[in-house]
Write a protein that holds these residues in place. Structure first.
Motif, mmCIF file in Angstrom:
data_model
loop_
_atom_site.group_PDB
_atom_site.id
_atom_site.type_symbol
_atom_site.label_atom_id
_atom_site.label_comp_id
_atom_site.label_asym_id
_atom_site.label_seq_id
_atom_site.Cartn_x
_atom_site.Cartn_y
_atom_site.Cartn_z
ATOM 1 N N LEU A 223 0.796 -1.368 -0.027
ATOM 2 C CA LEU A 223 -0.019 -0.095 0.112
ATOM 3 C C LEU A 223 1.033 1.324 0.203
ATOM 4 C CD1 LEU A 223 -2.827 -1.018 2.677
ATOM 5 C CD2 LEU A 223 -2.617 -1.370 -0.121
ATOM 6 N N LEU A 224 0.579 2.238 -0.819
ATOM 7 C CA LEU A 224 1.355 3.427 -1.185
ATOM 8 C C LEU A 224 0.551 4.667 -0.798
ATOM 9 C CD1 LEU A 224 2.665 2.337 -4.575
ATOM 10 C CD2 LEU A 224 3.768 1.769 -2.533
ATOM 11 N N LEU A 225 1.212 5.526 -0.082
ATOM 12 C CA LEU A 225 0.755 6.827 0.362
ATOM 13 C C LEU A 225 1.657 7.950 0.390
ATOM 14 C CD1 LEU A 225 -2.181 7.964 1.198
ATOM 15 C CD2 LEU A 225 -0.911 8.166 3.756
ATOM 16 N N GLY A 226 1.215 8.773 -0.716
ATOM 17 C CA GLY A 226 2.246 10.056 -1.043
ATOM 18 C C GLY A 226 1.584 11.556 -0.415
ATOM 19 N N GLU A 227 2.150 12.469 -0.587
ATOM 20 C CA GLU A 227 1.586 13.714 -0.204
ATOM 21 C C GLU A 227 0.621 13.862 -0.694
ATOM 22 O OE1 GLU A 227 2.680 15.120 2.448
ATOM 23 O OE2 GLU A 227 4.672 15.286 2.407
ATOM 24 N N GLU A 228 -0.549 14.647 -0.148
ATOM 25 C CA GLU A 228 -1.992 14.718 -0.760
ATOM 26 C C GLU A 228 -1.942 15.140 -2.219
ATOM 27 O OE1 GLU A 228 -6.130 16.360 0.610
ATOM 28 O OE2 GLU A 228 -4.593 16.089 2.126
ATOM 29 N N GLU A 229 -0.943 15.997 -2.630
ATOM 30 C CA GLU A 229 -0.975 16.677 -3.951
ATOM 31 C C GLU A 229 -0.151 15.713 -4.889
ATOM 32 O OE1 GLU A 229 2.727 18.272 -1.364
ATOM 33 O OE2 GLU A 229 0.590 17.999 -1.244
ATOM 34 N N MET A 230 0.501 14.794 -4.575
ATOM 35 C CA MET A 230 1.114 13.964 -5.477
ATOM 36 C C MET A 230 0.076 13.000 -6.413
ATOM 37 S SD MET A 230 4.144 11.802 -3.253
ATOM 38 C CE MET A 230 4.616 10.852 -4.694
ATOM 39 N N GLU A 231 0.328 13.153 -7.795
ATOM 40 C CA GLU A 231 -0.754 12.492 -8.709
ATOM 41 C C GLU A 231 -0.489 10.744 -8.546
ATOM 42 O OE1 GLU A 231 -2.811 13.794 -10.849
ATOM 43 O OE2 GLU A 231 -2.296 15.895 -10.002
ATOM 44 N N PRO A 232 -1.586 10.313 -8.855
ATOM 45 C CA PRO A 232 -1.612 8.695 -8.694
ATOM 46 C C PRO A 232 -0.313 8.036 -9.654
ATOM 47 C CG PRO A 232 -3.830 9.538 -9.337
ATOM 48 C CD PRO A 232 -2.967 10.909 -9.417
ATOM 49 N N GLY A 233 -0.038 8.642 -10.647
ATOM 50 C CA GLY A 233 0.871 8.055 -11.417
ATOM 51 C C GLY A 233 2.281 8.178 -10.806
ATOM 52 N N ALA A 234 2.392 9.403 -10.201
ATOM 53 C CA ALA A 234 3.789 9.543 -9.236
ATOM 54 C C ALA A 234 3.889 8.718 -8.328
ATOM 55 C CB ALA A 234 3.627 11.076 -9.020
ATOM 56 N N VAL A 235 2.696 8.507 -7.603
ATOM 57 C CA VAL A 235 2.915 7.629 -6.167
ATOM 58 C C VAL A 235 3.261 6.271 -6.612
ATOM 59 C CG1 VAL A 235 1.378 6.486 -4.458
ATOM 60 C CG2 VAL A 235 1.129 8.970 -4.920
ATOM 61 N N LEU A 236 2.629 5.639 -7.736
ATOM 62 C CA LEU A 236 2.861 4.326 -8.315
ATOM 63 C C LEU A 236 4.294 4.104 -8.909
ATOM 64 C CD1 LEU A 236 -0.663 3.600 -9.708
ATOM 65 C CD2 LEU A 236 0.503 2.704 -7.756
ATOM 66 N N ARG A 237 4.697 5.141 -9.579
ATOM 67 C CA ARG A 237 6.041 5.001 -10.014
ATOM 68 C C ARG A 237 7.061 5.040 -8.774
ATOM 69 N NH1 ARG A 237 4.119 8.637 -14.015
ATOM 70 N NH2 ARG A 237 4.978 10.538 -12.843
ATOM 71 N N ALA A 238 6.825 6.166 -7.815
ATOM 72 C CA ALA A 238 7.628 5.961 -6.710
ATOM 73 C C ALA A 238 7.629 4.656 -5.995
ATOM 74 C CB ALA A 238 7.183 6.983 -5.715
ATOM 75 N N GLY A 239 6.668 3.818 -5.904
ATOM 76 C CA GLY A 239 6.494 2.790 -5.298
ATOM 77 C C GLY A 239 7.424 1.809 -5.705
ATOM 78 N N ILE A 240 7.279 1.733 -7.198
ATOM 79 C CA ILE A 240 7.975 0.609 -8.142
ATOM 80 C C ILE A 240 9.583 1.121 -7.866
ATOM 81 C CG2 ILE A 240 8.811 -0.066 -10.311
ATOM 82 C CD1 ILE A 240 5.847 0.380 -11.248
#
Length: 413
Positions: A223-240
């Motif tokens: 499960l991945l949680l970024g800052e509220e302003e992070m776009e979904p794609g950015a969160v998923l790429r960061a998780g990878i």
């Protein structure tokens, strides 16, 4: 299909995860789920039979040379099929009269081979039956249309089911801030002493909280949680990036006190035991998605291959073939007991009373996924991403009405 080993080459894992990262970057805030692991083998088999610009574009999308792609796809499908709780299959249907290269067909591992009858209803039923059977009923229909122009359909089905090593308990969830604030939601809760299940990473897109939920089949959900302003794609790429080691996550036992990451609070607290505590609150989810891959044809290396003025796959057939459809249906469900996901990808050519105060002070880490978050389904050993998705909408909590009359009648009796 079953194999003796779940081993998959590191080069293939990197290639599939690269496509996952690129595709995830296109997800919007409305949420969804996708499986590059379901699409990649189809692109690989097409690349094996392609020539000219189509071959070059497919190579770029695959991240691997076309002359090695089919072998890598066979290894990937074998590994997927050998994982506990997982299944993978290939299907090929052709129009009568279309002759295929024997070498190419033999390269499809244990494929279901079928012929279209010309009866639209019967052909539709056969395709749907295959999709439902190969995904255990999770995907009941094949995401493709078949008409008199269709010469060939190549499909891949993939599914995974796992149960949590430590189940969650149901609890109400009322977010205090963010897009879900003030709503009464269904929630999941659990506590463990293993603080390293959560970590916070500094990534190019910002801080990222990663929680690993371990399954009993060697498949986990991150499960991945970024800052509220992070776009979904950015969160998923960061998780990878965290998964690959490109970004490093600091585990929960080394995080500083305070709020060191999105959704994370670390403090010292009184406890009746000496063990540290990690408490997790999250939301269950059930997602479905339908993807038209040709809307992002360049991403999948299918730009030139869709030009029906030319044939692009002489390694598949002497007959000129062009891609007319490329779609995926995907599903993911996360609940208190476990997780399940599936995809079908298709290429068509054409507490008690008062007590003494707790005697110990321990580290307590609380992590809350109470606003939109991402997830990756990951094979623990190879780090292959099986599915990726974004949870935009939670499940509202349903309050049961109290039936005073029924209780009164029971008491009277």
């Amino acid at each position: 299909m079953r194999r003796a080993s779940t081993a998959v080459r590191a080069e293939t894992v990197r290639a599939v995860n690269r496509l996952t990262s690129r595709w995830a970057g296109t997800l919007g805030t409305e949420g969804g789920v996708l499986s590059a692991a379901g699409v990649w083998p189809l692109l690989a088999f097409l690349a094996d039979g392609a020539e000219g610009p189509a071959r070059e574009e497919l190579e770029d999308a695959l991240g691997i040379r076309a002359d090695r792609a089919a072998e890598a796809a066979r290894g990937l499908l074998g590994a997927l099929g050998a994982m506990r709780g997982s299944a993978a299959a290939i299907g090929l249907w052709t129009r009568p009269g279309l002759e295929l290269r024997e070498r190419w067909v033999k390269g499809l591992p244990e494929a279901t081979l079928g012929r279209f009858t010309g009866d639209a209803a019967a052909d539709r039923a056969a395709l749907d039956a295959w999709a439902g059977e190969r995904t255990g009923g999770l995907i009941p229909t094949m995401p493709v249309s078949v008409d008199e122009r269709t010469r060939l359909v190549l499909a891949a089905a993939q599914s995974v089911r796992t149960r949590w090593l430590q189940p969650f308990a149901h609890d109400a969830l009322t977010p205090r801030s963010g897009p879900w604030a003030g709503r009464e939601l269904d929630g999941l809760w659990r506590s463990t002493s293993l603080l390293d299940r959560v970590g916070v990473a500094g990534t190019d897109s910002g801080p990222l909280t990663v929680l690993k939920v371990l399954g009993d089949t060697g498949v986990d959900v991150h499960l991945l949680l970024g800052e509220e302003e992070m776009e979904p794609g950015a969160v998923l790429r960061a998780g990878i990036d965290v998964l690959s080691g490109a970004a490093r996550a600091v585990p929960g036992d080394l995080l500083p006190l305070g709020e060191p990451g999105p959704g994370v609070t670390v403090r010292n607290a009184r406890s009746y035991g000496r063990a540290p505590e990690l408490t997790v609150t999250t939301s269950p989810f059930s997602l479905t998605a339908e993807h038209d891959l040709l809307r992002s044809a360049e991403l999948f290396g299918l730009g030139s291959a869709t030009d029906d003025r030319h044939g692009h796959f002489p390694g598949i057939s002497d007959a000129p073939l062009a891609i007319s459809e490329a779609r995926q249906s995907a599903l993911a469900r996360f609940d208190a007991k476990g997780f399940e996901a599936a995809s079908v990808s298709v290429m068509g050519a054409v507490a008690g009373g008062a007590a003494l105060p707790p005697p110990y002070r321990v580290r307590r880490v609380d992590v809350r996924f109470d606003r939109p978050f991402g997830f990756l389904t990951v094979h623990r050993t190879s780090r292959l991403v099986l599915t990726a998705g974004w949870v935009a909408e939670p499940v509202d909590h349903v309050f049961e009405e109290w039936d005073d009359t029924e209780e009164f009648e029971e008491d009277a009796a």
